[in-house]
Scaffold this motif. Structure first.
Motif, PDB file in Angstrom:
ATOM      1  N   LEU A  52       0.783  -1.281  -0.037  1.00 12.10           N
ATOM      2  CA  LEU A  52       0.146  -0.032  -0.125  1.00 12.10           C
ATOM      3  C   LEU A  52       1.118   1.299   0.023  1.00 12.10           C
ATOM      4  N   LYS A  53       1.951   1.120   0.609  1.00  7.69           N
ATOM      5  CA  LYS A  53       2.953   2.373   0.390  1.00  7.69           C
ATOM      6  C   LYS A  53       3.581   2.439  -1.104  1.00  7.69           C
ATOM      7  N   GLU A  54       3.756   1.308  -1.590  1.00 11.17           N
ATOM      8  CA  GLU A  54       4.083   1.438  -3.043  1.00 11.17           C
ATOM      9  C   GLU A  54       3.325   1.737  -4.014  1.00 11.17           C
ATOM     10  N   ASN A  55       1.869   1.535  -3.759  1.00 13.74           N
ATOM     11  CA  ASN A  55       1.030   1.406  -4.784  1.00 13.74           C
ATOM     12  C   ASN A  55      -0.321   2.236  -4.229  1.00 13.74           C
ATOM     13  N   LYS A  56      -0.825   3.060  -5.226  1.00 16.49           N
ATOM     14  CA  LYS A  56      -1.797   4.187  -4.888  1.00 16.49           C
ATOM     15  C   LYS A  56      -3.052   3.630  -4.779  1.00 16.49           C
ATOM     16  N   THR A  57      -3.899   3.685  -3.913  1.00 14.90           N
ATOM     17  CA  THR A  57      -5.396   3.327  -3.789  1.00 14.90           C
ATOM     18  C   THR A  57      -5.995   4.309  -4.581  1.00 14.90           C
ATOM     19  N   SER A  58      -7.215   3.879  -5.174  1.00  9.77           N
ATOM     20  CA  SER A  58      -7.986   4.702  -6.017  1.00  9.77           C
ATOM     21  C   SER A  58      -8.744   5.762  -5.533  1.00  9.77           C
ATOM     22  N   THR A  59      -8.876   6.900  -6.278  1.00  5.65           N
ATOM     23  CA  THR A  59      -9.512   8.099  -5.684  1.00  5.65           C
ATOM     24  C   THR A  59     -11.072   8.019  -6.160  1.00  5.65           C
ATOM     25  N   ASP A  60     -11.320   7.067  -6.813  1.00  2.00           N
ATOM     26  CA  ASP A  60     -12.675   6.906  -7.009  1.00  2.00           C
ATOM     27  C   ASP A  60     -13.481   6.435  -5.918  1.00  2.00           C
ATOM     28  N   ALA A  61     -14.245   7.204  -5.176  1.00  2.59           N
ATOM     29  CA  ALA A  61     -14.816   6.939  -3.930  1.00  2.59           C
ATOM     30  C   ALA A  61     -15.793   5.993  -4.362  1.00  2.59           C
ATOM     31  N   GLN A  62     -16.630   6.120  -5.502  1.00  2.00           N
ATOM     32  CA  GLN A  62     -17.938   5.376  -5.679  1.00  2.00           C
ATOM     33  C   GLN A  62     -17.313   4.022  -5.831  1.00  2.00           C
ATOM     34  N   GLN A  63     -16.315   3.783  -6.628  1.00  3.93           N
ATOM     35  CA  GLN A  63     -15.864   2.304  -6.925  1.00  3.93           C
ATOM     36  C   GLN A  63     -15.297   1.666  -5.920  1.00  3.93           C
ATOM     37  N   SER A 103      -4.402   0.494 -10.739  1.00  6.16           N
ATOM     38  CA  SER A 103      -3.370  -0.201 -11.765  1.00  6.16           C
ATOM     39  C   SER A 103      -4.115  -0.875 -12.761  1.00  6.16           C
ATOM     40  N   ASN A 104      -3.601  -0.641 -13.969  1.00  4.62           N
ATOM     41  CA  ASN A 104      -4.272  -1.315 -15.015  1.00  4.62           C
ATOM     42  C   ASN A 104      -4.326  -2.760 -15.322  1.00  4.62           C
ATOM     43  N   ASP A 105      -3.571  -3.357 -14.137  1.00  9.48           N
ATOM     44  CA  ASP A 105      -3.371  -4.797 -14.204  1.00  9.48           C
ATOM     45  C   ASP A 105      -4.837  -5.678 -13.947  1.00  9.48           C
ATOM     46  N   ILE A 106      -5.111  -6.343 -14.688  1.00  6.51           N
ATOM     47  CA  ILE A 106      -6.553  -7.129 -14.287  1.00  6.51           C
ATOM     48  C   ILE A 106      -6.284  -7.976 -13.197  1.00  6.51           C
ATOM     49  N   ASN A 107      -6.073  -7.943 -12.225  1.00 12.49           N
ATOM     50  CA  ASN A 107      -5.972  -8.715 -10.674  1.00 12.49           C
ATOM     51  C   ASN A 107      -6.526  -8.405  -9.631  1.00 12.49           C
ATOM     52  N   ALA A 108      -6.505  -9.403  -8.924  1.00 14.39           N
ATOM     53  CA  ALA A 108      -6.985  -8.968  -7.559  1.00 14.39           C
ATOM     54  C   ALA A 108      -6.219 -10.313  -6.678  1.00 14.39           C
ATOM     55  N   TRP A 109      -6.105 -10.024  -5.047  1.00 11.82           N
ATOM     56  CA  TRP A 109      -5.609 -11.154  -4.431  1.00 11.82           C
ATOM     57  C   TRP A 109      -6.103 -10.883  -3.014  1.00 11.82           C
ATOM     58  N   ALA A 110      -5.739 -12.066  -2.166  1.00 14.61           N
ATOM     59  CA  ALA A 110      -6.237 -11.894  -0.589  1.00 14.61           C
ATOM     60  C   ALA A 110      -4.900 -12.562  -0.010  1.00 14.61           C
ATOM     61  N   MET A 111      -4.937 -12.141   1.186  1.00 11.26           N
ATOM     62  CA  MET A 111      -3.850 -12.631   1.990  1.00 11.26           C
ATOM     63  C   MET A 111      -4.319 -13.080   3.197  1.00 11.26           C
ATOM     64  N   GLY A 121      -7.950  -2.158 -12.713  1.00 16.50           N
ATOM     65  CA  GLY A 121      -8.127  -2.791 -14.262  1.00 16.50           C
ATOM     66  C   GLY A 121      -8.862  -3.997 -14.242  1.00 16.50           C
ATOM     67  N   LEU A 122      -9.153  -4.429 -13.105  1.00 13.09           N
ATOM     68  CA  LEU A 122     -10.343  -5.733 -13.182  1.00 13.09           C
ATOM     69  C   LEU A 122     -11.586  -5.215 -13.382  1.00 13.09           C
ATOM     70  N   LEU A 123     -11.696  -3.789 -13.084  1.00 13.09           N
ATOM     71  CA  LEU A 123     -13.400  -3.263 -12.964  1.00 13.09           C
ATOM     72  C   LEU A 123     -13.794  -3.353 -14.251  1.00 13.09           C
ATOM     73  N   ALA A 124     -12.839  -3.660 -15.609  1.00 11.61           N
ATOM     74  CA  ALA A 124     -13.386  -3.590 -16.903  1.00 11.61           C
ATOM     75  C   ALA A 124     -14.078  -4.884 -17.104  1.00 11.61           C
ATOM     76  N   VAL A 125     -13.493  -5.838 -16.363  1.00 15.15           N
ATOM     77  CA  VAL A 125     -14.128  -7.486 -16.622  1.00 15.15           C
ATOM     78  C   VAL A 125     -15.350  -7.668 -15.641  1.00 15.15           C
ATOM     79  N   ALA A 126     -14.874  -7.218 -14.364  1.00 16.59           N
ATOM     80  CA  ALA A 126     -15.811  -7.320 -13.304  1.00 16.59           C
ATOM     81  C   ALA A 126     -16.825  -5.811 -13.037  1.00 16.59           C
ATOM     82  N   GLN A 127     -17.712  -5.930 -13.880  1.00 19.33           N
ATOM     83  CA  GLN A 127     -18.503  -4.552 -14.013  1.00 19.33           C
ATOM     84  C   GLN A 127     -19.458  -4.534 -12.827  1.00 19.33           C
ATOM     85  N   THR A 128     -20.213  -5.541 -12.611  1.00 22.89           N
ATOM     86  CA  THR A 128     -21.187  -5.560 -11.387  1.00 22.89           C
ATOM     87  C   THR A 128     -20.673  -5.835 -10.052  1.00 22.89           C
TER      88      THR A 128
END
Ligand SMILES: [Zn+2]
Length: 274
Positions: A52-63, A103-111, A121-128
């Motif tokens: 989270l330090k190295e990557n920016k969280t989205s500024t799109d509050a709604q998404q 990020s434009n990457d079409i990805n997601a993960w959980a730890m 980037g995933l939101l283009a495929v996961a639209q709903t």
């Protein structure tokens, strides 16, 4: 079976016989896992914070709110499931957090511990929201079933052979850090990431469908979602990174069809419960 395999299995069985076999809740499969939950969570937290330090969280509050809402509903479904099955101890140590990262990457993960990241980037495929529930449900199911710890346990026995495992398994040791990154498909230094085992994918598909259904998302959307993912190309015309660890092929689709009756029952029950 070659010699290395025999050594691996013998070592695995020995460790298993000592203390290390646990059971995957829901599927009842026994698994080799000698990684302490607390250690997995603390290593996750460390990597998650760095990420989270190295990557920016989205500024799109709604998404962002959509991702968090789906995440909350899935987390609530897991709590409900554990209560229903009287396995509340499985809920220990989770501090859920869901983030949308730019990020434009079409990805997601959980730890382990419940840290979940979705890339914009995933939101283009996961639209709903239901599509998001397919991905988040599946990723969280890997965590719930402790697949990462299982992969690490096997890799320890495979790579360290006869070395004293107890000594090797330390949070700060280089070997442990490498195996952690490898087990979660993080970090290029581990080389080409192989797809997670078919067994883990199958288990995560089944659990993921149950969790999304209990969160009142229609599990049927999972099939068109995975089919759409299979046809997707990223900005460079390559298949999404997500597919490198989650191949979406006929095998996955037929697996989802096989699990659908069970998931539908959970969905109908969730709708009845209101
Ligand atoms: Zn998976």
């Amino acid at each position: 079976m070659n010699k290395n395999r025999i050594t691996l299995w013998t070592l695995g069985l020995t460790v298993c016989g000592l203390c290390a076999c646990s059971e995957v809740a829901i599927t009842g499969r026994s698994q080799l896992n000698f990684m302490p939950d607390s250690m997995m969570s603390s290593m996750s937290l460390q990597h998650y914070q760095t990420f989270l330090k190295e990557n920016k969280t989205s500024t799109d509050a709604q998404q962002t709110e959509r991702v968090k809402r789906v995440g909350r509903r899935i987390a609530q479904a897991i709590t409900k499931y554990c209560r229903m099955k009287d396995i509340q101890s499985e809920l220990r140590g989770y501090h859920w957090e869901f983030n949308l990262v730019d990020s434009n990457d079409i990805n997601a993960w959980a730890m382990p511990g419940g840290k979940v990241v979705v890339y914009t980037g995933l939101l283009a495929v996961a639209q709903t929201e239901a599509d998001l529930a397919v991905v988040i449900g599946h990723e969280v199911a890997h965590v719930f079933a402790k697949h990462g710890a299982e992969r690490m346990s096997y890799n320890y026995t495979a790579q360290l052979g006869g070395m004293a495992l107890a000594k090797a398994i330390e949070e700060k040791s280089e070997a442990t850090q490498k195996l952690f990154l490898g087990a979660f498909g993080l970090g290029a230094q581990v080389g080409v990431m192989l797809p997670f085992s078919r067994l883990h994918e199958s288990e995560a598909d089944r659990l993921g469908l149950i969790f999304m259904a209990m969160a009142k998302y229609n599990p049927e959307v999972s099939i068109p979602f995975w089919q759409r993912m299979a046809r997707t190309k990223d900005g460079k015309g390559q298949p999404p990174e997500f597919l490198s660890t989650h191949p979406s092929d006929e095998r996955r689709i037929s697996r989802l069809r096989r699990y659908m009756d069970e998931a539908r029952d959970y969905y109908r029950q969730a709708l009845r419960d209101g």
